[in-house]
Motif scaffolding. Structure first.
Motif, PDB file in Angstrom:
ATOM      1  N   VAL A   1      34.720  21.589  44.034  1.00 32.53           N
ATOM      2  CA  VAL A   1      35.263  21.186  42.751  1.00 32.53           C
ATOM      3  C   VAL A   1      36.678  20.668  42.996  1.00 32.53           C
ATOM      4  N   HIS A   2      36.953  19.475  42.513  1.00 29.80           N
ATOM      5  CA  HIS A   2      38.280  18.878  42.688  1.00 29.80           C
ATOM      6  C   HIS A   2      39.215  19.294  41.555  1.00 29.80           C
ATOM      7  N   ASN A   3      40.478  19.421  41.878  1.00 28.84           N
ATOM      8  CA  ASN A   3      41.544  19.744  40.926  1.00 28.84           C
ATOM      9  C   ASN A   3      41.267  21.012  40.113  1.00 28.84           C
ATOM     10  N   PRO A   4      40.993  22.122  40.790  1.00 27.54           N
ATOM     11  CA  PRO A   4      40.733  23.364  40.056  1.00 27.54           C
ATOM     12  C   PRO A   4      41.998  23.893  39.394  1.00 27.54           C
ATOM     13  N   THR A   5      41.796  24.634  38.335  1.00 24.93           N
ATOM     14  CA  THR A   5      42.886  25.333  37.662  1.00 24.93           C
ATOM     15  C   THR A   5      42.606  26.831  37.763  1.00 24.93           C
ATOM     16  N   ILE A   6      43.603  27.631  37.465  1.00 25.97           N
ATOM     17  CA  ILE A   6      43.407  29.078  37.439  1.00 25.97           C
ATOM     18  C   ILE A   6      42.297  29.425  36.451  1.00 25.97           C
ATOM     19  N   MET A   7      42.275  28.775  35.301  1.00 25.15           N
ATOM     20  CA  MET A   7      41.245  29.052  34.298  1.00 25.15           C
ATOM     21  C   MET A   7      39.849  28.738  34.847  1.00 25.15           C
ATOM     22  N   MET A   8      39.692  27.648  35.561  1.00 21.65           N
ATOM     23  CA  MET A   8      38.401  27.295  36.157  1.00 21.65           C
ATOM     24  C   MET A   8      37.973  28.349  37.176  1.00 21.65           C
ATOM     25  N   ILE A   9      38.907  28.802  37.987  1.00 21.66           N
ATOM     26  CA  ILE A   9      38.605  29.834  38.980  1.00 21.66           C
ATOM     27  C   ILE A   9      38.165  31.115  38.281  1.00 21.66           C
ATOM     28  N   LYS A  10      38.894  31.525  37.253  1.00 20.10           N
ATOM     29  CA  LYS A  10      38.550  32.734  36.505  1.00 20.10           C
ATOM     30  C   LYS A  10      37.166  32.630  35.870  1.00 20.10           C
ATOM     31  N   GLN A  11      36.848  31.460  35.328  1.00 21.26           N
ATOM     32  CA  GLN A  11      35.540  31.277  34.692  1.00 21.26           C
ATOM     33  C   GLN A  11      34.403  31.427  35.700  1.00 21.26           C
ATOM     34  N   GLU A  12      34.571  30.857  36.884  1.00 23.45           N
ATOM     35  CA  GLU A  12      33.531  30.957  37.909  1.00 23.45           C
ATOM     36  C   GLU A  12      33.355  32.406  38.365  1.00 23.45           C
ATOM     37  N   VAL A  13      34.466  33.090  38.616  1.00 24.74           N
ATOM     38  CA  VAL A  13      34.402  34.477  39.069  1.00 24.74           C
ATOM     39  C   VAL A  13      33.799  35.366  37.977  1.00 24.74           C
ATOM     40  N   ALA A  14      34.164  35.114  36.727  1.00 23.60           N
ATOM     41  CA  ALA A  14      33.625  35.894  35.608  1.00 23.60           C
ATOM     42  C   ALA A  14      32.109  35.712  35.490  1.00 23.60           C
ATOM     43  N   GLN A  15      31.595  34.574  35.947  1.00 24.20           N
ATOM     44  CA  GLN A  15      30.155  34.309  35.931  1.00 24.20           C
ATOM     45  C   GLN A  15      29.464  34.884  37.170  1.00 24.20           C
ATOM     46  N   GLY A  16      30.221  35.582  38.004  1.00 25.20           N
ATOM     47  CA  GLY A  16      29.643  36.202  39.193  1.00 25.20           C
ATOM     48  C   GLY A  16      29.497  35.277  40.380  1.00 25.20           C
ATOM     49  N   ARG A  17      30.172  34.134  40.337  1.00 23.59           N
ATOM     50  CA  ARG A  17      30.102  33.181  41.437  1.00 23.59           C
ATOM     51  C   ARG A  17      31.374  33.283  42.287  1.00 23.59           C
ATOM     52  N   PRO A  18      31.232  33.644  43.559  1.00 23.70           N
ATOM     53  CA  PRO A  18      32.415  33.703  44.422  1.00 23.70           C
ATOM     54  C   PRO A  18      33.068  32.330  44.547  1.00 23.70           C
TER      55      PRO A  18
END
Length: 98
Positions: A1-18
């Motif tokens: 994923v290009h140009n990630p933000t902290i919010m994007m990272i949190k959303q992925e982790v919250a969905q159980g995706r490392p």
């Protein structure tokens, strides 16, 4: 994923995706790295604290389990390899899906 933000990272982790973040290792300023630190480094984001520090598994040190990074420091360090010109590499993240 290009140009990630902290919010994007949190959303992925919250969905159980490392989330794996490639980084300019020296910009991480991890006090446990053999100084000056690795030119290039990768770490796994596993969550965040109530005060918004990012919880990682950082394989760069034997004290890397549940190592905390300030979001600003972490995001400043996120860079792709870019043929060895890490500091000018794009900001990217790798999301692991089942």
């Amino acid at each position: 994923v290009h140009n990630p933000t902290i919010m994007m990272i949190k959303q992925e982790v919250a969905q159980g995706r490392p989330v794996i973040l490639p980084a300019a290792g020296r910009l991480l300023r991890n006090r446990f790295f053999r100084q000056p630190g690795p030119l290039y480094h990768m770490l796994v984001v596993r969550g965040w604290t109530k005060d918004d520090k990012i919880i990682t598994n950082d394989p760069g040190t034997k004290r890397g389990a549940e190592y905390l990074y300030n979001p600003e420091v972490l995001m400043n360090a996120v860079h792709d390899w870019n043929g060895g010109d890490v500091y000018n590499g794009k900001k990217v993240m790798i999301v692991v899906e089942n």
